[in-house]
Structures are given as structure tokens and as C-alpha cells.
Design a protein around this motif. Structure first.
Motif, PDB file in Angstrom:
ATOM      1  N   ILE A   1      13.361 -50.394  -7.347  1.00 39.32           N
ATOM      2  CA  ILE A   1      12.345 -49.347  -7.206  1.00 39.32           C
ATOM      3  C   ILE A   1      10.976 -49.987  -7.009  1.00 39.32           C
ATOM      4  O   ILE A   1      10.559 -50.825  -7.817  1.00 39.32           O
ATOM      5  CB  ILE A   1      12.308 -48.446  -8.463  1.00 39.32           C
ATOM      6  N   PRO A   2      10.241 -49.602  -5.963  1.00 39.44           N
ATOM      7  CA  PRO A   2       8.879 -50.130  -5.774  1.00 39.44           C
ATOM      8  C   PRO A   2       7.901 -49.400  -6.700  1.00 39.44           C
ATOM      9  O   PRO A   2       7.153 -48.507  -6.276  1.00 39.44           O
ATOM     10  CB  PRO A   2       8.602 -49.839  -4.298  1.00 39.44           C
ATOM     11  N   TRP A   3       7.908 -49.776  -7.973  1.00 36.33           N
ATOM     12  CA  TRP A   3       7.140 -49.055  -8.983  1.00 36.33           C
ATOM     13  C   TRP A   3       5.647 -48.979  -8.664  1.00 36.33           C
ATOM     14  O   TRP A   3       4.980 -47.985  -8.987  1.00 36.33           O
ATOM     15  CB  TRP A   3       7.357 -49.691 -10.354  1.00 36.33           C
ATOM     16  N   ASP A   4       5.120 -50.006  -8.047  1.00 36.74           N
ATOM     17  CA  ASP A   4       3.686 -50.011  -7.732  1.00 36.74           C
ATOM     18  C   ASP A   4       3.326 -48.974  -6.672  1.00 36.74           C
ATOM     19  O   ASP A   4       2.170 -48.563  -6.557  1.00 36.74           O
ATOM     20  CB  ASP A   4       3.256 -51.402  -7.242  1.00 36.74           C
ATOM     21  N   GLU A   5       4.332 -48.544  -5.923  1.00 38.10           N
ATOM     22  CA  GLU A   5       4.074 -47.602  -4.833  1.00 38.10           C
ATOM     23  C   GLU A   5       4.381 -46.153  -5.220  1.00 38.10           C
ATOM     24  O   GLU A   5       3.938 -45.221  -4.545  1.00 38.10           O
ATOM     25  CB  GLU A   5       4.920 -47.987  -3.610  1.00 38.10           C
ATOM     26  N   LEU A   6       5.170 -45.977  -6.288  1.00 41.87           N
ATOM     27  CA  LEU A   6       5.566 -44.621  -6.678  1.00 41.87           C
ATOM     28  C   LEU A   6       4.758 -44.157  -7.886  1.00 41.87           C
ATOM     29  O   LEU A   6       4.589 -44.904  -8.847  1.00 41.87           O
ATOM     30  CB  LEU A   6       7.057 -44.578  -7.026  1.00 41.87           C
ATOM     31  N   PRO A   7       4.296 -42.896  -7.873  1.00 38.76           N
ATOM     32  CA  PRO A   7       3.487 -42.373  -8.993  1.00 38.76           C
ATOM     33  C   PRO A   7       4.369 -41.892 -10.142  1.00 38.76           C
ATOM     34  O   PRO A   7       4.260 -40.762 -10.613  1.00 38.76           O
ATOM     35  CB  PRO A   7       2.725 -41.223  -8.344  1.00 38.76           C
ATOM     36  N   LEU A   8       5.293 -42.756 -10.578  1.00 38.82           N
ATOM     37  CA  LEU A   8       6.245 -42.406 -11.615  1.00 38.82           C
ATOM     38  C   LEU A   8       6.141 -43.397 -12.767  1.00 38.82           C
ATOM     39  O   LEU A   8       5.836 -44.564 -12.564  1.00 38.82           O
ATOM     40  CB  LEU A   8       7.686 -42.426 -11.076  1.00 38.82           C
ATOM     41  N   ALA A   9       6.421 -42.926 -13.978  1.00 39.01           N
ATOM     42  CA  ALA A   9       6.425 -43.800 -15.147  1.00 39.01           C
ATOM     43  C   ALA A   9       7.557 -43.368 -16.069  1.00 39.01           C
ATOM     44  O   ALA A   9       7.744 -42.174 -16.322  1.00 39.01           O
ATOM     45  CB  ALA A   9       5.088 -43.734 -15.890  1.00 39.01           C
ATOM     46  N   VAL A  10       8.320 -44.339 -16.548  1.00 36.99           N
ATOM     47  CA  VAL A  10       9.417 -44.070 -17.474  1.00 36.99           C
ATOM     48  C   VAL A  10       8.964 -44.503 -18.863  1.00 36.99           C
ATOM     49  O   VAL A  10       8.801 -45.693 -19.118  1.00 36.99           O
ATOM     50  CB  VAL A  10      10.696 -44.825 -17.059  1.00 36.99           C
ATOM     51  N   PRO A  11       8.730 -43.554 -19.783  1.00 37.81           N
ATOM     52  CA  PRO A  11       8.181 -43.910 -21.095  1.00 37.81           C
ATOM     53  C   PRO A  11       9.197 -44.635 -21.968  1.00 37.81           C
ATOM     54  O   PRO A  11      10.385 -44.296 -21.974  1.00 37.81           O
ATOM     55  CB  PRO A  11       7.810 -42.555 -21.697  1.00 37.81           C
ATOM     56  N   THR A  12       8.736 -45.608 -22.715  1.00 34.95           N
ATOM     57  CA  THR A  12       9.585 -46.313 -23.678  1.00 34.95           C
ATOM     58  C   THR A  12       9.140 -46.034 -25.109  1.00 34.95           C
ATOM     59  O   THR A  12       9.671 -46.625 -26.051  1.00 34.95           O
ATOM     60  CB  THR A  12       9.558 -47.826 -23.402  1.00 34.95           C
ATOM     61  N   GLY A  13       8.175 -45.152 -25.264  1.00 32.25           N
ATOM     62  CA  GLY A  13       7.714 -44.717 -26.580  1.00 32.25           C
ATOM     63  C   GLY A  13       7.409 -43.237 -26.528  1.00 32.25           C
ATOM     64  O   GLY A  13       7.358 -42.630 -25.451  1.00 32.25           O
ATOM     65  N   LEU A  14       7.208 -42.627 -27.697  1.00 36.45           N
ATOM     66  CA  LEU A  14       6.909 -41.197 -27.770  1.00 36.45           C
ATOM     67  C   LEU A  14       5.487 -40.939 -27.285  1.00 36.45           C
ATOM     68  O   LEU A  14       4.532 -41.529 -27.797  1.00 36.45           O
ATOM     69  CB  LEU A  14       7.075 -40.710 -29.210  1.00 36.45           C
ATOM     70  N   LEU A  15       5.362 -40.047 -26.291  1.00 38.12           N
ATOM     71  CA  LEU A  15       4.057 -39.745 -25.697  1.00 38.12           C
ATOM     72  C   LEU A  15       3.726 -38.270 -25.859  1.00 38.12           C
ATOM     73  O   LEU A  15       4.614 -37.428 -25.982  1.00 38.12           O
ATOM     74  CB  LEU A  15       4.063 -40.081 -24.197  1.00 38.12           C
ATOM     75  N   GLU A  16       2.443 -37.952 -25.828  1.00 36.69           N
ATOM     76  CA  GLU A  16       2.008 -36.563 -25.799  1.00 36.69           C
ATOM     77  C   GLU A  16       1.868 -36.108 -24.350  1.00 36.69           C
ATOM     78  O   GLU A  16       1.503 -36.887 -23.471  1.00 36.69           O
ATOM     79  CB  GLU A  16       0.663 -36.402 -26.506  1.00 36.69           C
ATOM     80  N   PHE A  17       2.170 -34.827 -24.123  1.00 36.26           N
ATOM     81  CA  PHE A  17       1.887 -34.274 -22.804  1.00 36.26           C
ATOM     82  C   PHE A  17       0.376 -34.317 -22.591  1.00 36.26           C
ATOM     83  O   PHE A  17      -0.401 -33.995 -23.499  1.00 36.26           O
ATOM     84  CB  PHE A  17       2.353 -32.817 -22.717  1.00 36.26           C
ATOM     85  N   PRO A  18      -0.057 -34.721 -21.420  1.00 36.31           N
ATOM     86  CA  PRO A  18      -1.508 -34.719 -21.154  1.00 36.31           C
ATOM     87  C   PRO A  18      -2.060 -33.308 -21.178  1.00 36.31           C
ATOM     88  O   PRO A  18      -1.393 -32.351 -20.757  1.00 36.31           O
ATOM     89  CB  PRO A  18      -1.603 -35.337 -19.749  1.00 36.31           C
ATOM     90  N   ASP A  19      -3.255 -33.151 -21.688  1.00 33.82           N
ATOM     91  CA  ASP A  19      -3.905 -31.832 -21.751  1.00 33.82           C
ATOM     92  C   ASP A  19      -4.612 -31.570 -20.432  1.00 33.82           C
ATOM     93  O   ASP A  19      -5.619 -32.197 -20.113  1.00 33.82           O
ATOM     94  CB  ASP A  19      -4.906 -31.802 -22.905  1.00 33.82           C
ATOM     95  N   ARG A  20      -4.080 -30.658 -19.655  1.00 38.18           N
ATOM     96  CA  ARG A  20      -4.662 -30.344 -18.347  1.00 38.18           C
ATOM     97  C   ARG A  20      -5.321 -28.970 -18.348  1.00 38.18           C
ATOM     98  O   ARG A  20      -5.645 -28.438 -17.288  1.00 38.18           O
ATOM     99  CB  ARG A  20      -3.586 -30.408 -17.272  1.00 38.18           C
TER     100      ARG A  20
END
Length: 682
Positions: A386-405
Motif C-alpha cells: 500500500i502506498p501509504w504516503d499517497e493515500l489519505p488513510l490511517a490504521v490506528p494501533t491505539g484507542l483514538l477519539e473521533f475528531p470533533d468536526r
């Protein structure tokens, strides 16, 4: 948000996945990043005999997968089944019945109020292992009871048991089955064909066949773990699972005060066609099209999606195609500093095949409710495919909060099948009851006393339920956060009422807890479940004895009469979470049933005659019969008679004329007939 008239609310859900008996336990697994897979238990198959570290013919390369405990456990009496009927029934059907009941309770939809209506049932499933195992035991072992185990009856039995008269459909698109079922239900609701839908996925693996096939194909994970997006990903990690969601038009759910756990804004399904090199090869083009259709249907810009629950199988080529398609669609117009998070529940519980995508849906609803994105397991080094630098995707490895939009969170769920049927559902964050202006969220009126009515199918279950409510209302319990009026009104109006009943009252949580504990210790249901002496039952509850209205309502309830609950509680109450029904489950399995029949001795040893043994297996579980009882009234219908004939022929070599058996109408006539038959063969 847009698309409101076509939006569908998820108003209830229940599940049984490895390590999780309900959604709360599943969330605990997710947020804590736990792996719930385990070694293959011997009752499934002999993994020691079949395991090989190399893909030898007839072997499996993995010793582990995701397994449900106690798949033979079932509350047969609750569903009116005889022990023999329960033992011969596919555990997928049994688990689905109990899980669907739990989902309706979670949604606050008493099944009795749905009976006779057009509620739809949509079940995703790919397996019929229980029936296949019976066939493999030899055709001479096959009886008429196996008619009950055709896969189509997974949906049909649920509709029959609850008397639901809308569409009742089994959907098999391989591993996208349950998400395709969600799409079908949404379309039916939008078309106003049905007012409510039960949507399920169920998968219980009882045979190693598919794992042997996957071993030969090189697509079974060697360590039994799904390593989605990792460089070490090596394939499929199978698992059991049952998941059920209850869907209703959003406008109707709001009007009825139902819980809105999440909102489905859109969905789409589509096949790859001939856009890939072969039938089983993943297609970026096919997946991209379905993603675009789903977000168009939802009226949501893909760049606004916060999280996507991927199909996430852990097979390198499938992961690569899926992530590339996601990047193309959700990446369009997305700022570089705002990636879309992607995860897979399969890294926690394994790949539940026909129930896999509804597992992803339930996970996503939980994420939206808690506004947290759990870690993706078994990810040490992202795959270089996967060309991670080119795709706007992230696979979390820790518990994250949903961003407040400044808006409700938005998520997508993907399902893919070996049928090349891709499915995608778009959800948004639900609506907490307090946010909808419910008057019941206000504090209870000072000094007011409220009546809590409870019921169950058996005295033992009623006692367990009372203790469950006591824990629920105690400090630290879920119910401690809610007002008594809402709790009591919810128990009165949002639960099915069964024959065995109790009623307690109190002005505080502590008073109700004390009353429940005392009643659990002393409650003695008599005939039809009401107390043997209603006046004594009421008088020993001081809170009731001083309030004529509550006392009258309690007496009516215990006597099995209708009560005007809305008049008793007043307007503005809000449905709040309540304890689930306490199943009185026992083990039912064909071998166990046969052993039980053998130990009964066909009428010798324990004093039971052949008629008693047969009725114990084929009469309804709760049947209380005498020799004068009509066979039809205790569940001995035409199918049961066929099963009895087959059993007598197989185990006793009796040849019985079906018309002669059909001429018997009472238990006593059956008993005499069988005794005469036994005497003739001595």
C-alpha cells in the motif's frame, strides 16, 4: 443532516461473538485491544489429527480460530420446544432465536406487539454444517426432523416463532451476506413495504472442510489471526458469530421515542462483473463503484467520512484492493492532514463469514456511540503493498477519539463476498434521548413512589431477573444513572410480559433494590405465575400498601390483567436501558438426546414407559399433560408423528401404519397403543 426522509435508525442490537455475549462485552474487547480467538476445541474437530505446518492434502495449517462457547446451550422451554426438537435443531437457529429476542428487548419492542404485523426478517448466512454432519453420519440416520434444518428456515423459524408476517429472507452472497441483508432491509423500509426489520448474520463452523480448502488455496492464516494491513498478513482467520440489528424509519423511531443508536443514511451493493482477472480476484473498479454509489445514496461527501470499518480480511491481495479503492473514493477532496481512519473487527474476533459484516456494523455503531476508534490488532509493520504516503488513510494501533468536526460523526462499513458482491453502508452518529428533549430525563418528582413490574417464563428466571434489576439499580449499575419513573415505565411498556410475575415499588433506587432482593428471596409464584395470595404479596410491600393506585395496578398485573401504564406513570417518560431476559439455558445436542433416551431404557429402569420417553422428546417443553390430554394440544402435530414413526422404526424396529398412529388423539390412547405394540414383539 440531509437525506432525512430516507434515513433508517438502528434502534436495537444484540450479538454473540468470540469472547463477547453482548455488545457491551464486544466493546470491552475492542477498546482494550483484545484478541478473542483461541485454540480449536476438540468438540469441533480433532485439530491434533488434522494440523500440519505445511499445506498437506486433507490438513489445516492453523490450530486456532474464533469460537463461541456453549453453542449447544438453549432455553428450549422459553420457545416452547421439546428436548428432542431442540436437540435436533441447528444451533444457528437456536442462537439466532435468543439473540433476536435480546435485540428486540434492546430496542424496546415487545415481540407480542409485533405479532401479526409486517416486520421483515433478513438473515445473512453461508453455512449449514449441522445438517451436513447429520448426512455424513449415514443416510440411515436421517429422519424427518432434519426438514427443520434447511438454511432458509433460519429466517423462517424466526418469523414463525414471533409471528412476523413481512418478508422472511435468507441472503447468501458469501462473506458480504449480512451487510447485503442490511441493504435489502433498508430498501424495504424505504419502500414502505415494512415498518420494522430484524436483520441478522449467523455463522457456526462445525466442520473443518472450508479450512482444509483454504489451506490448499494458501489463504488460511497460519496462526489463526487476521493481520489486516500488516506486512505479515497471510490470510483468512475463521470464526463463529451471531449478530442482530433492529431497523426502523428514522422519523417513526423519533416519534415513538425509540433509542436511536445510529442512523443509516445510505447503502449500496454491486458485483464486480468482469472487471477483474478472474471470478475470485478482487476488483478495485468494482469496489470503487459501490463506495461511490453508497455515498451518493447517503447524500454524504466521501471526504467527510471519519472512519471506515473495512472488510479487512487479512488476505494481502484483498486488503490491497480494498485500501486502494477506499483511498480513491474517500480521498477525493480530503485535506492531507485529515486522514480517514480504517480498521477491522476481524483482527479481534476472526472472520465470521456470513456474520462477518454485521459484526463490522455492530462494531461501528459502538464506535459512534462511544465516539472512540479502537486499535487494529496484529499490526506491527504496515504492508508495503500500500502506498501509504499517497493515500489519505490511517490504521490506528491505539484507542483514538473521533475528531470533533462540529457535526455528528460519520462512518462506513464494507462487506465483500467470494460471490464478488460488494456492499457498503453509510452511518452517522445516533441521537441520545436527552439530546432529543425527552421530558423523562428530568429528575423524578420528590417523594414519588413508582411501581416496577417484572415477569418471566419460569420462577427461576423471575428470581434471576429480580436480582439482575437489583444490580442494575445499585451504585455502579447502568440503571443508577436513570430516573426511577423512566426505568419503571420502560419495564412496564417496553418489555414482553410473561406468566410468572412480581411487582415492587419504591421512591428511590435503594428502596427498589431492597424490595427486589427481599422478593427474590421469598417470591413463590403459584398457578399462572401470579402470587398464591395477592393481598399478602402487596401488604408486605409498605410502599404499595400506602398507595391505593399502585396497589390496584400491582394486583391487576399479578392477576394477569391489563394495566393502563400511561395513566399510572403520566406523560413524558423516556425508554432507558434495562437488564436482558435471563435465559434458563440447558445443553441440547443429538448425541446427548440419544444417550438420555437410552438411559431411560424405553420404559425400563426408571419407571418411564415408551410413551413417556417419546413425549419427553417431542411434546412442548412446558407441557403438563395427563392421559386425557389431547396430543395436538401438547405439540404432537403431523411432523412430530412422522418423527415418532421414524424413531420407533430405527431404534425399536417397529413398523407402524401412519394412519393408525393418526387415529390416536389422547396421551392415554398413545400409551395403550405402544404397550400393545411392545407386547406383540416380546
Amino acid at each position: 443532516m440531509g437525506n432525512e426522509p430516507r434515513s433508517v435508525a438502528v434502534i436495537g442490537m444484540a450479538c454473540k461473538f468470540p469472547g463477547a455475549a453482548d455488545p457491551d462485552q464486544l466493546w470491552d474487547i475492542l477498546r482494550n485491544g483484545r484478541d478473542a480467538t483461541s485454540e480449536t476445541p476438540p468438540e469441533r474437530y480433532d485439530v491434533d489429527a488434522m494440523y500440519s505446518a505445511h499445506p498437506e492434502p486433507g490438513t489445516v495449517v492453523s490450530r486456532r480460530a474464533g469460537y463461541l462457547d456453549a453453542i449447544a446451550e438453549f432455553d428450549a422451554e422459553f420457545f416452547g420446544m421439546s428436548p428432542g426438537e431442540a436437540a435436533d435443531l441447528d444451533p444457528q437457529q437456536r442462537l439466532l432465536l435468543m439473540t433476536a429476542w435480546e435485540a428486540l428487548e434492546d430496542a424496546g419492542q415487545p415481540p407480542g406487539e409485533l405479532a401479526g404485523g409486517r416486520t421483515g426478517v433478513y438473515v445473512g448466512n453461508t453455512r449449514g454444517d449441522f445438517l451436513e454432519r447429520r448426512f455424513r453420519q449415514g443416510l440411515e440416520t436421517v429422519t424427518a426432523s432434519q426438514l427443520n434444518n434447511y438454511r432458509a428456515l433460519l429466517a423462517g423459524r424466526l418469523s414463525y416463532q414471533l409471528d412476523l408476517r413481512g418478508p422472511s429472507v435468507l441472503i447468501d452472497t458469501a462473506c458480504s451476506s449480512s451487510l447485503a441483508a442490511v441493504h435489502a432491509a433498508v430498501q424495504s423500509i424505504r419502500a414502505q413495504e415494512i415498518p420494522l426489520a430484524l436483520v441478522a448474520g449467523v455463522n457456526i463452523a462445525l466442520r473443518p472442510d472450508e479450512s482444509v480448502m483454504m489451506t490448499q488455496a494458501g489463504t488460511l492464516a497460519h496462526d489463526g489471526r487476521s493481520k489486516f494491513a500488516d506486512v505479515g498478513a497471510d490470510g483468512f482467520a475463521p470464526s463463529d458469530g451471531v449478530g442482530v440489528v433492529v431497523l426502523k424509519p428514522l422519523a417513526a423511531a423519533r416519534a415513538d421515542g425509540d433509542p436511536i443508536r445510529a442512523v443509516i443514511q445510505g447503502s449500496a451493493v454491486g458485483n464486480n462483473g468482469r472487471t477483474s482477472e478472474s471470478l475470485l480476484a478482487p476488483s478495485v473498479e468494482g469496489q470503487t463503484a459501490v463506495l461511490k454509489w453508497a455515498y451518493e445514496d447517503a447524500g454524504v461527501a466521501p471526504s467527510e467520512v471519519d472512519f471506515v470499518e473495512a472488510h479487512g480480511s487479512g488476505a494481502p491481495n484483498l486488503d490491497q484492493a480494498e485500501l486502494e479503492a477506499l483511498g480513491r473514493v474517500v480521498g477525493e477532496g480530503r485535506p492531507a492532514d485529515r486522514p480517514c481512519y480504517v480498521g477491522s473487527v476481524k483482527t479481534n474476533i476472526g472472520y465470521a463469514e456470513g456474520a462477518g459484516s454485521i459484526a463490522g456494523l455492530i462494531k461501528t455503531v459502538l464506535c459512534l456511540e462511544h465516539r472512540r476508534i479502537p486499535p487494529n490488532l496484529h499490526l506491527s509493520t504496515p504492508t508495503p503493498l500500500i502506498p501509504w504516503d499517497e493515500l489519505p488513510l490511517a490504521v490506528p494501533t491505539g484507542l483514538l477519539e473521533f475528531p470533533d468536526r462540529g457535526r455528528p460523526a460519520i462512518a462506513g462499513v464494507t462487506g465483500q463476498g467470494a460471490s464478488c458482491l460488494n456492499a457498503h453502508v453509510v452511518l452517522r452518529e445516533g441521537e441520545p434521548l436527552t439530546a432529543r428533549g425527552g421530558a423523562g430525563s428530568a429528575e423524578d418528582a420528590a417523594g414519588s413512589t413508582y411501581l416496577l413490574p417484572l415477569s418471566a417464563r419460569t420462577p427461576a428466571a423471575l428470581k434471576e431477573l429480580a436480582l439482575a434489576y437489583a444490580r442494575h439499580l445499585s451504585p455502579g449499575g447502568k440503571g443508577a444513572a436513570f430516573g426511577l419513573r423512566d426505568i419503571c415505565h420502560s419495564a412496564a411498556t417496553r418489555r414482553q410480559h410473561h406468566p410468572h410475575r412480581m411487582a415492587v415499588a419504591g421512591a428511590t433506587h435503594a428502596e427498589l433494590v431492597n424490595a427486589l432482593c427481599a422478593r427474590a428471596r421469598s417470591h413463590e409464584p403459584g398457578g399462572k405465575g401470579r402470587s398464591r395470595d395477592v393481598s399478602r404479596e402487596i401488604s408486605r410491600d409498605a410502599a404499595l400498601s400506602y398507595d391505593p393506585a399502585l396497589s390496584a395496578a400491582a394486583k391487576s398485573y399479578l392477576d394477569g390483567q391489563d394495566v393502563d401504564w400511561n395513566a399510572l406513570f403520566g406523560a413524558g417518560c423516556v425508554f432507558v436501558p434495562l437488564p436482558a431476559y435471563p435465559w434458563q439455558a440447558e445443553r441440547y445436542w443429538p448425541r446427548d438426546a440419544a444417550a438420555g433416551a437410552d438411559s431411560a431404557g424405553g420404559g425400563s429402569g426408571d419407571g418411564d414407559d415408551l410413551a413417556t420417553v417419546l413425549l419427553g422428546e417431542h411434546a412442548r417443553a412446558a407441557s403438563d399433560y395427563r392421559d386425557s390430554s389431547l396430543l395436538s394440544e401438547i405439540g404432537i402435530d403431523s411432523l412430530a408423528r412422522i418423527e415418532i414413526i421414524a424413531k420407533l422404526a430405527q431404534e425399536h424396529r417397529f413398523e407402524i401404519d401412519p394412519e393408525e398412529l393418526a387415529s390416536l388423539h389422547t396421551v392415554g390412547q398413545l400409551r395403550v397403543f405402544l404397550r400393545q405394540l411392545e407386547a406383540q414383539t416380546v
